[in-house]
Scaffold this motif. Sequence first.
Motif, PDB file in Angstrom:
ATOM      1  N   GLN A 181     129.245 156.645  45.711  1.00  9.00           N
ATOM      2  CA  GLN A 181     129.331 157.106  44.327  1.00  9.00           C
ATOM      3  C   GLN A 181     130.539 156.548  43.590  1.00  9.00           C
ATOM      4  N   TYR A 182     131.388 155.808  44.274  1.00  5.79           N
ATOM      5  CA  TYR A 182     132.513 155.140  43.613  1.00  5.79           C
ATOM      6  C   TYR A 182     132.112 153.764  43.085  1.00  5.79           C
ATOM      7  N   TRP A 183     131.314 153.025  43.875  1.00  5.76           N
ATOM      8  CA  TRP A 183     131.016 151.634  43.510  1.00  5.76           C
ATOM      9  C   TRP A 183     129.546 151.389  43.218  1.00  5.76           C
ATOM     10  N   GLY A 184     128.647 152.218  43.747  1.00  8.03           N
ATOM     11  CA  GLY A 184     127.225 151.946  43.602  1.00  8.03           C
ATOM     12  C   GLY A 184     126.734 150.980  44.667  1.00  8.03           C
ATOM     13  N   PRO A 185     125.435 150.656  44.670  1.00 13.25           N
ATOM     14  CA  PRO A 185     124.856 149.841  45.737  1.00 13.25           C
ATOM     15  C   PRO A 185     125.019 148.332  45.571  1.00 13.25           C
ATOM     16  N   SER A 186     125.348 147.843  44.380  1.00 11.32           N
ATOM     17  CA  SER A 186     125.295 146.398  44.161  1.00 11.32           C
ATOM     18  C   SER A 186     126.655 145.702  44.133  1.00 11.32           C
ATOM     19  N   MET A 187     127.674 146.347  43.553  1.00 10.00           N
ATOM     20  CA  MET A 187     128.959 145.650  43.389  1.00 10.00           C
ATOM     21  C   MET A 187     129.627 145.280  44.707  1.00 10.00           C
ATOM     22  N   PRO A 188     129.566 146.105  45.751  1.00  7.23           N
ATOM     23  CA  PRO A 188     130.193 145.660  47.008  1.00  7.23           C
ATOM     24  C   PRO A 188     129.675 144.307  47.488  1.00  7.23           C
ATOM     25  N   GLY A 189     128.387 144.033  47.274  1.00  6.61           N
ATOM     26  CA  GLY A 189     127.863 142.726  47.646  1.00  6.61           C
ATOM     27  C   GLY A 189     128.460 141.606  46.816  1.00  6.61           C
ATOM     28  N   VAL A 190     128.721 141.867  45.539  1.00  2.00           N
ATOM     29  CA  VAL A 190     129.373 140.886  44.666  1.00  2.00           C
ATOM     30  C   VAL A 190     130.794 140.629  45.155  1.00  2.00           C
ATOM     31  N   TRP A 191     131.501 141.704  45.497  1.00  2.90           N
ATOM     32  CA  TRP A 191     132.873 141.549  45.990  1.00  2.90           C
ATOM     33  C   TRP A 191     132.898 140.767  47.301  1.00  2.90           C
ATOM     34  N   PHE A 192     131.961 141.094  48.174  1.00  2.00           N
ATOM     35  CA  PHE A 192     131.896 140.399  49.453  1.00  2.00           C
ATOM     36  C   PHE A 192     131.618 138.910  49.254  1.00  2.00           C
ATOM     37  N   ALA A 193     130.693 138.588  48.364  1.00  2.00           N
ATOM     38  CA  ALA A 193     130.373 137.182  48.105  1.00  2.00           C
ATOM     39  C   ALA A 193     131.586 136.440  47.570  1.00  2.00           C
ATOM     40  N   ALA A 194     132.373 137.105  46.723  1.00  2.00           N
ATOM     41  CA  ALA A 194     133.580 136.481  46.193  1.00  2.00           C
ATOM     42  C   ALA A 194     134.572 136.190  47.317  1.00  2.00           C
TER      43      ALA A 194
END
Length: 297
Positions: free
Chosen positions: A236-249
């Motif tokens: 509930q802090y980041w949602g399901p999609s942004m962690p994948g964006v951060w990881f890809a970066a």
Amino acid sequence: MRVRILWLAAALLVLGCAAAQPDLSSSQQVQPEVRRLPLLIEGKPTEVVADVYKPAEAGPFPLVIFSHGRAGSRIERIRLRHPIAVGHADYWVRQGVAVVAPERPGYGETGGADVEDSGAQWRGAHCLGDPDYTRTAMNARRAVLATYEWALQQPWVRKNRILLEGQSVGGMATMAAAALNLAGVVGTVNFSGGAGGNPHSSPANSCRPNNLAETYRQFGQQARVPSLWLYAQNDQYWGPSMPGVWFAAYQGGGSDTEMVETGAVNGYDGHQLLQHGGPMWRAPLDAFVKRVGLLAP
């Protein structure tokens, strides 16, 4: 380098892991020794309160340095006690691994100025300002580095078997420390790492998440130590999609890194994956520990 997705459809696997490694009662879990560590942070002597766990047998032991998250209010930060859950520390101790979990400056009994404020601000569900997550992560990693330097002086620590682990802001601090490529650190583990979330007014969204993507991109360009990222679908802090964006970066820097996106943590905010999602993270973490040789002779 890969992303693995473990959705709720893998219920049988989850139940199997849970059955294989049942939770122990609090009376069976090792309890921490609370110590005041004489650390040197940015050249300044600083007394940092820490929970220290050691296996019962004779050392030296592999070591996990654990970095806690960040509470939303100053009062909550001051009240921090036991920065790592006893159950998770016990997961390590049962494998013959010692744990040191410092209360960073600005938290708990360590006290001092709050140097980890990113500048993220919220007005209801609206994010204000331009948060500097790089500054937050760099300031938080000072305590990680100082704890690591202290640990190298302890006769009960195996200097070539150290793993860095953190949750939430502590996970972000861990990835900042990964960028230092510290001697003897065999791997890093990022549980739900990030900053700027607002689960009450804006659940599953964080403040200027692309700023954090840039922060992770910078660290990924420098880090060469293997890492494991663990996030839950219903964070509930980041949602399901942004962690994948951060990881890809981060992954774009070319380091040896892997991400596991679990299903929802039933009955809890997925941000609490570490505390309440053991059956989902235990197998990938076990595999990572084996792969990086933390327990090797």
